[in-house]
Design an enzyme around this catalytic site. Structure first.
Site, PDB file in Angstrom:
ATOM      1  N   THR A  16       0.880  -1.186   0.000  1.00 11.76           N
ATOM      2  CA  THR A  16       0.000   0.000   0.000  1.00 11.76           C
ATOM      3  C   THR A  16       0.908   1.223   0.000  1.00 11.76           C
ATOM      4  OG1 THR A  16      -0.045  -0.045   2.401  1.00 11.76           O
ATOM      5  CG2 THR A  16      -1.887  -1.106   1.272  1.00 11.76           C
ATOM      6  N   GLY A  17       0.423   2.299  -0.617  1.00  4.94           N
ATOM      7  CA  GLY A  17       1.237   3.520  -0.640  1.00  4.94           C
ATOM      8  C   GLY A  17       0.324   4.727  -0.718  1.00  4.94           C
ATOM      9  N   SER A  18       0.932   5.889  -0.888  1.00  2.98           N
ATOM     10  CA  SER A  18       0.133   7.121  -0.969  1.00  2.98           C
ATOM     11  C   SER A  18      -0.791   7.052  -2.186  1.00  2.98           C
ATOM     12  CB  SER A  18       1.063   8.329  -1.113  1.00  2.98           C
ATOM     13  OG  SER A  18       1.903   8.112  -2.244  1.00  2.98           O
ATOM     14  N   CYS A  22      -1.684  -2.243  -3.853  1.00  5.87           N
ATOM     15  CA  CYS A  22      -1.212  -3.205  -4.839  1.00  5.87           C
ATOM     16  C   CYS A  22      -1.674  -4.599  -4.429  1.00  5.87           C
ATOM     17  CB  CYS A  22       0.313  -3.206  -4.856  1.00  5.87           C
ATOM     18  SG  CYS A  22       0.990  -2.736  -6.438  1.00  5.87           S
ATOM     19  N   LYS A  37      -2.790  -2.414  -9.424  1.00  2.73           N
ATOM     20  CA  LYS A  37      -2.656  -1.281  -8.520  1.00  2.73           C
ATOM     21  C   LYS A  37      -3.988  -0.535  -8.566  1.00  2.73           C
ATOM     22  CE  LYS A  37       0.283   2.204  -9.277  1.00  2.73           C
ATOM     23  NZ  LYS A  37       1.524   3.009  -9.206  1.00  2.73           N
ATOM     24  N   ASP A 140      10.300   9.172  -9.950  1.00  2.00           N
ATOM     25  CA  ASP A 140      10.155   8.657  -8.581  1.00  2.00           C
ATOM     26  C   ASP A 140      11.007   7.415  -8.374  1.00  2.00           C
ATOM     27  OD1 ASP A 140       7.410   7.703  -6.364  1.00  2.00           O
ATOM     28  OD2 ASP A 140       9.269   8.822  -6.024  1.00  2.00           O
TER      29      ASP A 140
HETATM   30  C1  LIG Z   1       7.538  -7.810   0.132  1.00  2.00           C
HETATM   31  N1  LIG Z   1       7.162  -7.488  -1.247  1.00  2.00           N
HETATM   32  C2  LIG Z   1       6.458  -8.357  -1.956  1.00  2.00           C
HETATM   33  O1  LIG Z   1       6.136  -9.459  -1.536  1.00  2.00           O
HETATM   34  C3  LIG Z   1       6.102  -7.961  -3.359  1.00  2.00           C
HETATM   35  C4  LIG Z   1       6.047  -8.828  -4.455  1.00  2.00           C
HETATM   36  C5  LIG Z   1       6.344 -10.307  -4.481  1.00  2.00           C
HETATM   37  N2  LIG Z   1       5.690  -8.092  -5.559  1.00  2.00           N
HETATM   38  C6  LIG Z   1       5.517  -6.790  -5.184  1.00  2.00           C
HETATM   39  C7  LIG Z   1       5.137  -5.684  -6.007  1.00  2.00           C
HETATM   40  C8  LIG Z   1       4.877  -5.683  -7.382  1.00  2.00           C
HETATM   41  C9  LIG Z   1       4.897  -6.759  -8.336  1.00  2.00           C
HETATM   42  O2  LIG Z   1       5.127  -7.956  -8.098  1.00  2.00           O
HETATM   43  N3  LIG Z   1       4.604  -6.258  -9.577  1.00  2.00           N
HETATM   44  C10 LIG Z   1       4.391  -4.898  -9.488  1.00  2.00           C
HETATM   45  C11 LIG Z   1       4.062  -3.957 -10.497  1.00  2.00           C
HETATM   46  C12 LIG Z   1       3.911  -2.617 -10.132  1.00  2.00           C
HETATM   47  C13 LIG Z   1       4.048  -2.230  -8.794  1.00  2.00           C
HETATM   48 CL1  LIG Z   1       3.807  -0.538  -8.374  1.00  2.00          CL
HETATM   49  C14 LIG Z   1       4.359  -3.153  -7.791  1.00  2.00           C
HETATM   50  C15 LIG Z   1       4.535  -4.508  -8.158  1.00  2.00           C
HETATM   51  C16 LIG Z   1       5.772  -6.680  -3.806  1.00  2.00           C
HETATM   52  C17 LIG Z   1       5.688  -5.385  -3.021  1.00  2.00           C
END
Ligand SMILES: CNC(=O)c1c(C)[nH]c(/C=C2\C(=O)Nc3ccc(Cl)cc32)c1C
Length: 278
Positions: A16-18, A22, A37, A140
């Site tokens: 989650t963000g501003s 996701c 997202k 960013d």
């Molecule tokens: C601890 N992080 C995770 O588990 C994580 C994983 C496995 N994938 C993500 C995030 C994305 C991801 O897997 N694809 C994405 C495409 C765009 C954006 Cl803004 C974010 C993502 C995250 C934050």
């Protein structure tokens, strides 16, 4: 055929963000794992909505092995929410990698740092390549926007929308992050340009090695002063002088002496490492 919400099953919330939330999702027809997202545009002005539409359309153009792939978008007008469907990156984000190293008292491997440098430089080269006059500046760049796929390939994500989210009346204006990567030209209220992304890349590489940004302060005034001076300690001694030299080149305060993305790729040290990484 355009996607609809019913074509997908939500697996879990992964961030989650501003900007919004996701979620990891599964496409019902073939089980493909993706991410969407969710962004609430209800509080946006007409101008911001137009900017959001044009930014999302720009994302559609970005097809590159080191840029998170954009697949589609779904607009739920009844709830004023847009869902942006993108590539799933199983390795998560770089912010999590850095936090884990800080917690464990470990450092990232030098080879990993070089891979991040080269693959993100290639991603930025694609963005800065002029497309019918439109350069897609990232705006960013930070560890939370760098992702890793299953093969530990690096992907630049979360594009362009920064322009919408940092718009003065935007709902996301409640600025949650300290702008550690702000370039000297932005501190001096000059316009953002492709070398501002180079400065941010230098900050990112520095933070990957040192596990903290090059410029740290307790308030914006002090942070701006440090950025303008451009003074910071060398990256940890475990990293070679060649990597330190590249980071120092990217953190040149004067924009005219700071290398472009192409200058970095032409650097003999980077060119040699490039063969090993790509
Ligand atoms: C601890 N992080 C995770 O588990 C994580 C994983 C496995 N994938 C993500 C995030 C994305 C991801 O897997 N694809 C994405 C495409 C765009 C954006 Cl803004 C974010 C993502 C995250 C934050």
């Amino acid at each position: 055929m355009a996607s609809s919400l019913d074509d997908f099953q939500v697996v879990s919330t992964i961030g989650t963000g501003s900007y919004g939330t996701c979620k990891k999702i599964r496409r019902k027809k073939d089980g493909k794992i993706m991410v969407w997202k969710e962004m609430d545009y209800g509080a946006m002005s007409e101008a911001e909505k137009q900017l959001l539409v044009s930014e999302v359309n720009l994302l559609r153009e970005l097809k590159h092995r080191h840029i998170v792939r954009y697949y589609d978008r779904i607009i739920d007008r009844s709830r004023a929410v847009i869902y942006i469907l993108m590539e799933y990156c199983q390795g998560g984000d770089l912010a999590t990698v850095i936090a884990r190293c800080r917690k464990d008292g470990t450092k990232v491997d030098e080879d990993f740092a070089w891979r991040i440098l080269i693959q993100i430089t290639l991603a930025l080269k694609e963005c800065h390549r002029r497309k019918n006059g439109k350069s897609i500046l990232h705006r960013d760049l930070k560890p939370a926007n760098i992702f890793l796929d299953r093969q530990q390939n690096v992907k630049l994500g979360d594009f362009g929308l920064a322009r919408v989210l940092h718009h003065e009346t935007s709902f996301a204006q409640t600025y949650v992050g300290t702008p550690y990567y702000m370039s000297p030209e932005l501190v001096n209220n000059m316009s953002y340009n492709d070398k501002s992304d180079v400065w941010a890349l230098g900050c990112l590489l520095y933070e990957l090695c040192a596990l903290h940004p090059p410029f740290i302060a307790n308030n914006q005034t002090e942070l701006n002063r440090k950025i303008r001076i451009g003074d910071y300690p060398r990256i940890p001694a475990k990293y070679c002088s060649e990597l330190d030299r590249i980071v120092r080149r990217m953190l040149k305060v004067e924009v005219t002496t700071r290398p472009s993305i192409n200058d970095i790729l032409r650097d003999p040290i980077v060119a040699r490492r490039y063969q090993q990484v790509e």
